[in-house]
Design an enzyme around this catalytic site. Sequence first.
Site, PDB file in Angstrom:
ATOM      1  N   ARG A  35       0.825  -1.215   0.000  1.00 35.26           N
ATOM      2  CA  ARG A  35       0.000   0.000   0.000  1.00 35.26           C
ATOM      3  C   ARG A  35       0.859   1.266   0.000  1.00 35.26           C
ATOM      4  NH1 ARG A  35      -4.902  -1.695   4.128  1.00 35.26           N
ATOM      5  NH2 ARG A  35      -6.441  -2.109   2.507  1.00 35.26           N
ATOM      6  N   LYS A 200     -14.234 -14.709   7.591  1.00 33.76           N
ATOM      7  CA  LYS A 200     -15.629 -14.541   8.013  1.00 33.76           C
ATOM      8  C   LYS A 200     -16.622 -14.417   6.876  1.00 33.76           C
ATOM      9  CE  LYS A 200     -14.954 -12.149  12.386  1.00 33.76           C
ATOM     10  NZ  LYS A 200     -15.016 -10.750  12.811  1.00 33.76           N
ATOM     11  N   GLY A 353      -6.453  -6.815   1.446  1.00 32.06           N
ATOM     12  CA  GLY A 353      -5.113  -6.750   2.005  1.00 32.06           C
ATOM     13  C   GLY A 353      -4.447  -8.120   2.090  1.00 32.06           C
ATOM     14  N   GLY A 377     -12.292  -4.062   1.962  1.00 31.88           N
ATOM     15  CA  GLY A 377     -13.692  -3.705   2.148  1.00 31.88           C
ATOM     16  C   GLY A 377     -14.201  -2.737   1.082  1.00 31.88           C
TER      17      GLY A 377
HETATM   18  C1  3PG Z   1      -8.264  -1.549   5.465  1.00 29.42           C
HETATM   19  O1  3PG Z   1      -7.179  -2.019   5.803  1.00 29.42           O
HETATM   20  O2  3PG Z   1      -9.267  -2.255   5.285  1.00 29.42           O
HETATM   21  C2  3PG Z   1      -8.357  -0.083   5.198  1.00 29.42           C
HETATM   22  O3  3PG Z   1      -7.141   0.545   5.446  1.00 29.42           O
HETATM   23  C3  3PG Z   1      -9.475   0.502   6.021  1.00 29.42           C
HETATM   24  O4  3PG Z   1      -9.231   0.246   7.370  1.00 29.42           O
HETATM   25  P1  3PG Z   1     -10.457   0.011   8.355  1.00 29.42           P
HETATM   26  O5  3PG Z   1     -11.121  -1.259   7.903  1.00 29.42           O
HETATM   27  O6  3PG Z   1      -9.873  -0.085   9.732  1.00 29.42           O
HETATM   28  O7  3PG Z   1     -11.379   1.183   8.191  1.00 29.42           O
END
Ligand code: 3PG
Length: 402
Positions: A35, A200, A353, A377
Amino acid sequence: MSTLDSLGDVHGKSVLVRSDLNVPLSDGKIGDDGRIRASVPTIRELADAGARVVVMAHLGRPKGAPDPAYSLAPVAERLGELLGEPVAFAADTVGPRAHEVVEALAPGQVAVLENVRFDPGETSKDDGEREVFARRLAELGDAFVSDGFGVVHRKQASVYDVARLLPHAMGGLVAAEVAVLRRLTEHPDRPYAVVLGGSKVSDKLGVIDALLTKADRLLIGGGMVFTFLRAQGHDVGRSLLEEDQVEACRGYLAKAEQAGVRIVLPTDVRVADEVKEGSPLSVVPADQIPADGIGVDIGPASEELFAEALADARTVFWNGPMGVFEIDAFAGGTRAVARALTRVDGLTVVGGGDSAAAVRTLGFAESAFSHISTGGGASLEYLEGKHLPGLEVLEDQPGAAR
Ligand code: 3PG
Ligand code: MG
């Protein structure tokens, strides 16, 4: 939506850039830095144009107060290495240190503010509280660039509210990610296969539901598969199981059948006594998981089945590892899916990720895939058809008539 050019001449201007620098970090050491690397081009482009670049980012989920375990200091250092230029680091977000560091920036220089989630205003559900923090952030910049694709699904001060206060533009990373997601949602070449994994089911409910009318094949592995196996009436031993999602999974299986979507579940599973390096491992049929066994990966027959289900696909989206890939003995399924994607003649997108980190740590070349997304997400919510606040807010400039 505006691209960087729309900001006009940024020479000497302070430009706030929201990046997603949320990388795995343990004991101050960065794991996969994908990232950070993905964030470099926009930062460099602005710096080359003579902007004074102020990067805002978060790390993890601190509780709205400073917490050294979540400091962005090591990330700022890595960013400097990747840019090949020193990067200043402000040890607070909107306080005296931030102002000092920003004021000291010369055109073309870059600073990183401390973790924006150290301020409770960043993630507050209260619009007013977020706006107070956003206003303080906005004091540090003349313009805003949204480049943190992984957080555009969050209605947070540094993602959403700042864009309402400053002239803004979309960064190249967000633009590229959105372009790929568009290709996945608007007339994808078929067959269109989606591989979902991760731990999940409850994280993936919306996207599964949406994909059941869009994809041709849905391959499911990872920890979430055991809830599906349970829905088929099988015992899953001590494997991950979301009891409260069994009914939902049963519904998806029925809906898929009606819609003519092929759901591919593993036929065999690698089972361990413990989720630990060196734990004794066996391969069992997916409907014969022993009572004390923990499913840690899809099995070798399933690897072949999954590879076969991907072989003639023209579009593939993959989110979530097939097993506990961090332990090499449990990485076979994830490796097999990654390899299958590299052989696809068409568009292949790796999102999330964990899966993005997996393909890199397992030694695959990034160029072997069409696109490795920085969003987890965010990509899922986009595919689900949700409105992403961090994208929507970019549609109007502050003060513009609607
Ligand atoms: C992630 O790693 O999913 C993004 O950086 C967003 O982070 P968060 O899910 O803690 O909002
Ligand atoms: Mg997340």
